[in-house]
Design a protein around this motif. Structure first.
Motif, PDB file in Angstrom:
ATOM      1  N   THR A 193       0.842  -1.188   0.000  1.00  0.00           N
ATOM      2  CA  THR A 193       0.000   0.000   0.000  1.00  0.00           C
ATOM      3  C   THR A 193       0.875   1.236   0.000  1.00  0.00           C
ATOM      4  O   THR A 193       2.084   1.169   0.269  1.00  0.00           O
ATOM      5  N   TRP A 202      -3.759  -9.616  -0.152  1.00  0.00           N
ATOM      6  CA  TRP A 202      -5.063  -9.116  -0.565  1.00  0.00           C
ATOM      7  C   TRP A 202      -5.853 -10.223  -1.238  1.00  0.00           C
ATOM      8  O   TRP A 202      -5.309 -11.035  -1.988  1.00  0.00           O
ATOM      9  N   ALA A 223     -11.375  -5.146  -2.883  1.00  0.00           N
ATOM     10  CA  ALA A 223     -10.117  -5.652  -2.307  1.00  0.00           C
ATOM     11  C   ALA A 223     -10.261  -5.782  -0.800  1.00  0.00           C
ATOM     12  O   ALA A 223     -10.661  -4.827  -0.122  1.00  0.00           O
ATOM     13  N   ASP A 225      -8.177  -6.819   2.683  1.00  0.00           N
ATOM     14  CA  ASP A 225      -6.854  -7.033   3.285  1.00  0.00           C
ATOM     15  C   ASP A 225      -6.930  -8.279   4.189  1.00  0.00           C
ATOM     16  O   ASP A 225      -7.546  -8.257   5.244  1.00  0.00           O
TER      17      ASP A 225
END
Length: 793
Positions: A193, A202, A223, A225
């Protein structure tokens, strides 16, 4: 007690119906929907609220939904969609069906309703929408935070134009696949990131965006995490891998190395395993440690080839002061984390210049010292360091290291205890086995004993026992089981065999007595009235170099291999006999004539079973090894073991005894038949003197004639005819044997002052090295040995 929420309960029509179909609860929203007040409905059948025939099919399962025609208070029929849940009893609430229907929220949201667009813009999940050319159309604030770019700046760019990470190409290909196939797709990847050096894990969920006609107009990317989930999965996998890889053997060094191998590179860049020496603490590791502490490097592992960080090599011992991470961890009994930048190890690195140089050279920045403890004992310490991975050790790393080390500590302690017991059993075993084989005129012998590589020390043994008349006994045995108990049993059996051999029992008689002993040992080892499980196999052979004949008997033991001069190796066929410990079954002897130079191979089954459990291939290898190797017996023993045993070692104990027979020439043996006349003893003495003179043994002639006179006189006086005198000699010994057909053996006693006899055997005992008697099929033989070599020389 029901929970109260600060919401409008009247926005939902709500009722509860018990199993009898009776309404037990009626909300304000239900009154608003049908007009009936609660007191007019509660306690009455719910079926009265149905319009028409008043019937309703029973719901199936724990939930039901459907549209139902209900009767309003004013008499009209109302069509209502109902959702029914089966609920269980809780606190003061009984079982029944909860029936609900919404009264508000059915109208479409207004165009300016903030809730209508919150799904994309304010979603905590990172969302981006790409058009038919895979160019960014929309993304929410969570996605903008990940990319580090505002939406208005990157709108119209493709994924690979927004991110230059190597994974971008793969993700764009996945977007294209969803766009062309119209099917959703999940992709897991690693991306950094904005503003972070460490990549996150991800889960990219891609779904097609369609219009009213169902045509694919773009792709929506969400997306998630999953770094924490991925780390947890990796840690769980590492713990599982540690439980599989660590403790594969009962070897302390191997187990410590497995611990180091598991931790690199998954948890650390460099790992050292240092253990305490139990001998410094009386044989057992201590529960508490005081500094300074002496540790021995057992294993280490590095992410770099050649382990260049190592200051100490495996096997080296070093004393660690109280300010070292190792001593800190051991004295505190817990994990100690240290950072070089924080100055936690400044004193230690200054004190150990070599380590300080390594830290600066490789850029080591973090250290974690984990004590290795098991069953309340401190075994050592594992030190984990990082220099390639930039992040320091976290709390999760510490918990993971402690979990793995705890598992390894139990394996190391098991290996340590096994090694200690094995060393004890091996020391006992070797102390009970002959250190050297006696040198005899009858044969040349060589032996080998190898403990099992994995199963532990067993009860295999061998022996060569000199007997009277230049004869020699050979024995090989195998006690059932492993460990100290098997070694102790082996020692008792070997002692028993030597004792029984000393009284010159025939092989089958000796095995019968040994069988009785094993039966008694088994009974003694049992408990609660149940016998124990002591058992053994044995092969016993007696070789006479004068007659060149060998008598053998076996008790469930593999037969010997015979290699005559110029011949091929072959098994000597013998009656098998039952294993020792069964009791009450007979043993049989066999007698064979062996040419001088014949090699006899006696062995335990561990030699044959290590490579081939069936023994067929091993038998051929044994024949080949014996037949092809004609050098010394020592070299032949090594060649046999190398040929038959695998490189990793034998699966069971192996005892091997090789013997090459010798024959005593007829010129070294003299025999006389003795008449039953005491007056002829003097001429016999004269003949003996003449024979000794021919043998160049005149220096012991007087002693030998005196011994012959006493033994022959006793045989004439107390024995039975015929009587025979035999002299046998080699380079070191002269043997006098007098045989007769009486089975009564003499015994040594102290003669009284006025006794006329009884001093003959006492005189023989004083003049000879040793004397004794043995029974034969025809009667008995009294023998005495005189040494020909001065013991002081």
């Amino acid at each position: 007690m029901s929970r109260v929420y600060p919401f409008d309960d009247a926005a939902t029509a709500r009722a509860v119906i018990d199993d009898d179909g009776t309404v037990v609860e009626w909300s304000e929203g239900a009154r608003r929907l049908l007009g009936h007040p609660a007191d007019a409905v509660v306690g009455r059948p719910a079926a009265r609220l149905l319009a028409g025939d008043g019937t309703l099919s029973a719901p199936v399962g724990a939930r039901w939904d459907g549209t139902v025609e209900l009767r309003h208070r004013d008499g009209r029929t109302v069509s209502v969609w109902l959702l029914a849940h089966r609920r269980t009893a809780h606190d003061d609430r009984g079982e029944g069906w909860l029936v609900v229907s919404p009264l508000t929220g059915g109208e479409p949201p207004a165009a300016d309703d903030p809730l209508a667009v919150a799904g994309l813009v304010q979603s905590p999940c990172a969302v981006a929408v790409y058009d038919g050319e895979l160019r960014l159309r929309r993304m929410n604030a969570a996605m903008a935070q990940i990319t580090g770019l505002p939406e208005e700046r990157v709108r119209g760019l493709r994924f690979t134009e927004i991110s230059s990470e190597p994974q971008s190409e793969e993700l764009e290909q996945s977007l294209l696949q969803v766009l062309t196939t119209g099917r959703p797709l999940d992709v897991q990847t690693y991306l950094r990131t904005a503003g972070e050096n460490r990549a996150h894990a991800w889960l990219a969920r891609m779904a097609p965006v369609t219009d009213a006609e169902g045509r694919v107009r773009g792709v929506c990317l969400a997306a998630h995490d999953v770094t924490d989930i991925q780390r947890a999965r990796q840690r769980l996998q590492l713990v599982n891998e540690a439980s599989v890889r660590i403790g594969s053997t009962l070897d302390v060094t191997r187990t410590a190395q497995e611990l180091a191998d598991v931790c690199v590179p998954a948890l650390a860049d460099f790992v050292t395993i240092d253990l305490l020496d139990p001998e410094e603490y009386g044989g057992e590791p201590p529960a508490r440690i005081t500094a300074p502490v002496s540790l021995r490097r057992v294993a280490h592992q590095s992410i770099l080839k050649g382990i260049p960080e190592a200051v100490a090599e495996p096997g080296q011992t070093e004393v660690y002061p109280d300010f070292s991470p190792q001593a800190d961890s051991l004295t505190a009994g817990r994990t100690i984390r240290a950072a070089v930048a924080g100055g936690d190890m400044a004193e230690w690195l200054t004190w150990s210049a070599a380590r300080g140089e390594r830290v600066r050279e490789f850029g080591i920045h973090s250290s974690m010292s984990v004590p290795i403890q098991a069953r309340g004992l401190t075994l050592g310490v594992a030190v984990l360091t990082r220099h390639r991975r930039p992040d320091p050790f976290t709390d999760d790393d510490m918990l993971l290291a402690e979990e793995i080390t705890t598992r390894a500590a139990v394996c190391i302690d098991n290996a340590r205890r096994y090694s200690r017991e094995r060393e004890t059993a091996l020391a006992l075993q070797r102390s009970l086995l002959p250190r050297t084989l006696p040198r005899t005129a009858a044969l040349e012998a060589s032996s080998r004993y190898l403990p099992a590589a994995r199963a532990g020390v067993g009860g295999d043994w061998f022996d060569v026992i000199p007997l009277s008349g230049m004869r020699v006994a050979m024995v090989v045995g195998d006690v059932v089981g492993h460990g100290v108990q098997a070694s102790a049993t082996m020692g008792r059996l070997r002692t028993a065999v030597r004792t029984l051999a000393d009284i010159d029992l025939a092989p089958d008689e000796l095995l019968t007595h040994l069988d009785d002993l094993v039966v008694r040992l088994s009974q003694e080892s049992g408990g609660d009235g149940n016998p124990g499980e002591v058992g053994a196999t044995c092969l016993y052979a007696v070789y006479d170099p004068v007659s060149r004949r060998c008598a053998l008997a076996r008790a469930g033991h593999p037969p010997p291999v015979l290699l005559e001069p110029g011949g091929e190796p072959r098994h000597l066929e013998l009656p098998a006999g039952p294993p020792l410990g069964l009791g009450g079954l007979p043993f049989e002897s066999a007698e064979v004539e062996l040419p001088e130079g014949t090699v006899l191979a006696l062995y335990t089954d561990g030699l044959m079973m290590s490579r081939d459990p069936s023994g067929g291939a091993a038998r051929a290898l044994l024949f080949q090894a014996l037949g092809a190797y004609a050098d010394t017996l020592d070299e032949t023993c090594d060649h046999v073991l190398h040929t038959l045993l695998p490189p990793a070692g034998a699966a069971d104990d192996v005892a091997l005894l090789l013997a090459r027979t010798r024959g005593l020439p007829a010129s070294q043996v003299a025999t006389w038949d003795i008449p039953a006349d005491p007056a002829l003893v003097a001429p016999i003495r004269k003949q003996v003197g003449d024979q000794l003179e021919r043998w160049s043994l005149i220096e012991i002639a007087f002693t030998a004639e005196l011994v012959v006179s006493e033994l022959v006189t006793n045989a004439i006086r107390y024995g039975a005819h015929p009587i025979r005198l035999r002299l046998i000699h080699d380079a070191a010994t002269l043997i006098v044997e007098v045989s007769d057909t009486s089975h009564t053996a003499p015994h040594l006693r102290r003669a009284k002052i006025f006794d006329e006899g009884g001093r003959g055997l006492l005189l023989v005992a004083q003049l000879t090295q040793r004397w004794g008697s043995r029974h034969t099929a025809e009667g008995k033989t009294i023998w005495a040995e005189l040494g020909l070599v001065d013991e002081d020389q």
